[in-house]
Enzyme design. Sequence first.
Site, PDB file in Angstrom:
ATOM      1  N   GLU A 191      11.008  -4.569   3.873  1.00 11.39           N
ATOM      2  CA  GLU A 191      11.099  -6.000   3.540  1.00 11.39           C
ATOM      3  C   GLU A 191      10.662  -6.223   2.087  1.00 11.39           C
ATOM      4  O   GLU A 191      11.319  -6.923   1.312  1.00 11.39           O
ATOM      5  CB  GLU A 191      10.177  -6.827   4.442  1.00 11.39           C
ATOM      6  CG  GLU A 191      10.571  -6.864   5.901  1.00 11.39           C
ATOM      7  CD  GLU A 191       9.834  -5.809   6.717  1.00 11.39           C
ATOM      8  OE1 GLU A 191       9.645  -4.669   6.205  1.00 11.39           O
ATOM      9  OE2 GLU A 191       9.471  -6.103   7.865  1.00 11.39           O
ATOM     10  N   LYS A 225       0.837  -1.197   0.000  1.00 11.51           N
ATOM     11  CA  LYS A 225       0.000   0.000   0.000  1.00 11.51           C
ATOM     12  C   LYS A 225       0.875   1.251   0.000  1.00 11.51           C
ATOM     13  O   LYS A 225       0.674   2.177  -0.768  1.00 11.51           O
ATOM     14  CB  LYS A 225      -0.916  -0.040   1.222  1.00 11.51           C
ATOM     15  CG  LYS A 225      -1.857   1.122   1.322  1.00 11.51           C
ATOM     16  CD  LYS A 225      -2.778   0.948   2.509  1.00 11.51           C
ATOM     17  CE  LYS A 225      -3.562   2.223   2.735  1.00 11.51           C
ATOM     18  NZ  LYS A 225      -4.397   2.151   3.932  1.00 11.51           N
ATOM     19  N   GLY A 244      -4.617  -2.132   5.170  1.00 13.53           N
ATOM     20  CA  GLY A 244      -3.888  -3.282   4.623  1.00 13.53           C
ATOM     21  C   GLY A 244      -4.522  -4.610   5.009  1.00 13.53           C
ATOM     22  O   GLY A 244      -4.720  -5.494   4.175  1.00 13.53           O
ATOM     23  N   ARG A 245      -4.860  -4.763   6.281  1.00 10.28           N
ATOM     24  CA  ARG A 245      -5.384  -6.064   6.740  1.00 10.28           C
ATOM     25  C   ARG A 245      -6.830  -6.289   6.333  1.00 10.28           C
ATOM     26  O   ARG A 245      -7.399  -7.333   6.628  1.00 10.28           O
ATOM     27  CB  ARG A 245      -5.183  -6.201   8.248  1.00 10.28           C
ATOM     28  CG  ARG A 245      -5.734  -5.056   9.074  1.00 10.28           C
ATOM     29  CD  ARG A 245      -5.202  -5.105  10.510  1.00 10.28           C
ATOM     30  NE  ARG A 245      -5.626  -3.960  11.309  1.00 10.28           N
ATOM     31  CZ  ARG A 245      -5.003  -2.802  11.374  1.00 10.28           C
ATOM     32  NH1 ARG A 245      -3.915  -2.601  10.654  1.00 10.28           N
ATOM     33  NH2 ARG A 245      -5.445  -1.830  12.129  1.00 10.28           N
ATOM     34  N   LYS A 259      10.455  -0.637  13.743  1.00  6.45           N
ATOM     35  CA  LYS A 259      10.992  -0.382  12.395  1.00  6.45           C
ATOM     36  C   LYS A 259      12.035   0.729  12.462  1.00  6.45           C
ATOM     37  O   LYS A 259      13.093   0.655  11.846  1.00  6.45           O
ATOM     38  CB  LYS A 259       9.878   0.093  11.455  1.00  6.45           C
ATOM     39  CG  LYS A 259       8.862  -0.919  11.040  1.00  6.45           C
ATOM     40  CD  LYS A 259       8.003  -0.288   9.910  1.00  6.45           C
ATOM     41  CE  LYS A 259       6.628  -0.879   9.824  1.00  6.45           C
ATOM     42  NZ  LYS A 259       5.722  -0.169   8.949  1.00  6.45           N
ATOM     43  N   HIS A 273      -2.732 -33.392  18.568  1.00  6.40           N
ATOM     44  CA  HIS A 273      -1.535 -34.122  19.009  1.00  6.40           C
ATOM     45  C   HIS A 273      -0.446 -33.148  19.428  1.00  6.40           C
ATOM     46  O   HIS A 273       0.719 -33.521  19.555  1.00  6.40           O
ATOM     47  CB  HIS A 273      -1.052 -35.034  17.883  1.00  6.40           C
ATOM     48  CG  HIS A 273      -2.107 -36.026  17.485  1.00  6.40           C
ATOM     49  ND1 HIS A 273      -2.267 -37.234  18.111  1.00  6.40           N
ATOM     50  CD2 HIS A 273      -3.120 -35.932  16.581  1.00  6.40           C
ATOM     51  CE1 HIS A 273      -3.309 -37.875  17.581  1.00  6.40           C
ATOM     52  NE2 HIS A 273      -3.843 -37.092  16.656  1.00  6.40           N
TER      53      HIS A 273
HETATM   54  O1  F6P Z   1       2.928  -4.323   9.852  1.00 10.64           O
HETATM   55  C1  F6P Z   1       2.649  -3.004   9.569  1.00 10.64           C
HETATM   56  C2  F6P Z   1       2.002  -2.799   8.242  1.00 10.64           C
HETATM   57  O2  F6P Z   1       1.881  -1.446   8.040  1.00 10.64           O
HETATM   58  C3  F6P Z   1       0.671  -3.506   8.080  1.00 10.64           C
HETATM   59  O3  F6P Z   1      -0.377  -2.835   8.651  1.00 10.64           O
HETATM   60  C4  F6P Z   1       0.584  -3.638   6.607  1.00 10.64           C
HETATM   61  O4  F6P Z   1      -0.386  -4.566   6.236  1.00 10.64           O
HETATM   62  C5  F6P Z   1       1.998  -4.074   6.288  1.00 10.64           C
HETATM   63  O5  F6P Z   1       2.797  -3.332   7.180  1.00 10.64           O
HETATM   64  C6  F6P Z   1       2.441  -3.868   4.877  1.00 10.64           C
HETATM   65  O6  F6P Z   1       2.349  -2.536   4.495  1.00 10.64           O
HETATM   66  P1  F6P Z   1       2.440  -2.119   2.971  1.00 10.64           P
HETATM   67  O7  F6P Z   1       1.282  -2.723   2.279  1.00 10.64           O
HETATM   68  O8  F6P Z   1       2.390  -0.621   2.976  1.00 10.64           O
HETATM   69  O9  F6P Z   1       3.734  -2.639   2.436  1.00 10.64           O
END
Ligand code: F6P
Length: 541
Positions: free
Chosen positions: A206, A200, A262-263, A503, A379
């Site tokens: 990452e 987003k 995002g979620r 972060k 289990h």
């Molecule tokens: O973990 C933090 C966060 O901002 C989440 O809320 C989001 O889904 C994820 O990182 C990825 O963010 P982006 O879609 O901006 O890469």
Amino acid sequence: MAGSADPWALLQECNKALSGRSILDLFRADASRVRRMSAEVGPLYADYSKHLLDQAAIDALVALARDSDLENGVRSLLDGAEVNSTEQRPALHTALRSAVGRGAIADSARREAEDGVQRIRALVERIHAGEFAGVTGKPIDRLISIGIGGSDLGPRLAVDALSDGGGMRVDFLANVDGTAVSRLLADADPERTLFCVISKSFGTRETLLNASTARRWLAARLGVEETVAGRQFVAVTANPERAMRFGIREDAILPMWDWVGGRYSVWSAVGMPLMAGIGPDRFDAFLAGAAAMDEHFASADFEHNLPVMLALIGIWYRNVQGLPAYAVVPYDDRLGRLHEYLQQLDMESNGKRVTRDGRPVPRATGPICWGGIGTNAQHAFFQWLHQSPDVMPLEFVGVRNPDHDHPVHHRELMANMLGQSWALLAGRSHEATAELLASDGRPPELAPHMAFPGNRPSTTFLLERLDPAALGALLALYEHRVFVQGWIWGINSFDQWGVELGKTLANRVLPWLEGGPVDADDVDGSTIDLIRRLQSDSDLT
Ligand code: F6P
């Protein structure tokens, strides 16, 4: 239970009145309990009768919802009010799939969403038809989706759950661990693999590092410049400028919007890998399943409203009984990632300690969510669920019609699911255990070890079959449950400031790991020591 105007105090009174009773007593006292405490929304049936709640407690929970002005909360969410107060945004994920929102804001979001879905569909159809070819002209037959958190967990879960092996292969790359990227690229065909970078913000380190590594790999394997390799990338983002700066062509960038968290975004272009994996028509069915749940949420009375009732039951455990967690156990391998998805949905949404106006929340908020797959989990951690002194509300998810031709397996699987919820509920008394031991000629000293306390609560979901509509309904149900709880606690379920500090500090640590001197005076001794141990040229003895 008259006499108490404070709904929280009333709930405590209800809890006191129930002490000494068991869930089984409640079943014995009321033949209509299952009918009253269950609901069916399209292909999803939920039985929430195995909870220590009587009608007085249910009435008090519903009164709490009314007292919290939940009706206004639901309308605010659906119509696009700024429910995300710290970021001054609505949370209009429902506009991605249904028409439950009223007014200009929801209408305009819906129009953007419809355009967006047409664009994903057009792209996916071109990929499937071989018209969107790789750099060397070969058709694409595999997609690697690069994203993390909400840009990964929803599509990953849904692809796992719904791919029937007939569609395009879709893989996911989330962690920045180099092992993840090496493993995925090891068997990727550079000429036929498309990369979809989902972010987003297009600023998540990452994701950007994984995308850069993938592009470098692609350029090297194809013997082309990285700018050329970038043509084998598409992006999903609310920040197209950054995606273009990364080198992705404007016409390969699918939209995201500020008004989708995002979620909550699997219904948007973030679901592109899902559409690629299962096809546009089944993606539409996924949206339609969620839409049916939205309509139910928007219109059913609280007493018959599944997301509301499940949210209230969660509040009963969290705030009245003081339980910190719940576990989700799907009896279907295809839902093996459900708890990971719910961890972000629930814990990133409701793991908050201040109210929307910044004051401390006077009570516990979002619970810990964890889980595993049945029967494997039986289990592993079910011993704890049955006999630990702690009580853990459980959510079982079963599927009536499997999509394989091993009916014997399915009966065995479902028998296990029901056997577990029954055992958790009924338990086995010391006396019954002692009798059993005597009849077997085994030592009576085993009785305390082999008795089960029982009275352990659970909800059971049954999906007609694990198809796109049922999964859509289930995920939308969870979204709304999280919202209702957050609303009642008075917190903002749509921001996530708690992920920021780590972060920021990781960015400070990075140059130190590259060998730079740790010259800051605000770093604790443990962190300094660990940095030194991780520095490649460390001479620690
Ligand atoms: O973990 C933090 C966060 O901002 C989440 O809320 C989001 O889904 C994820 O990182 C990825 O963010 P982006 O879609 O901006 O890469």
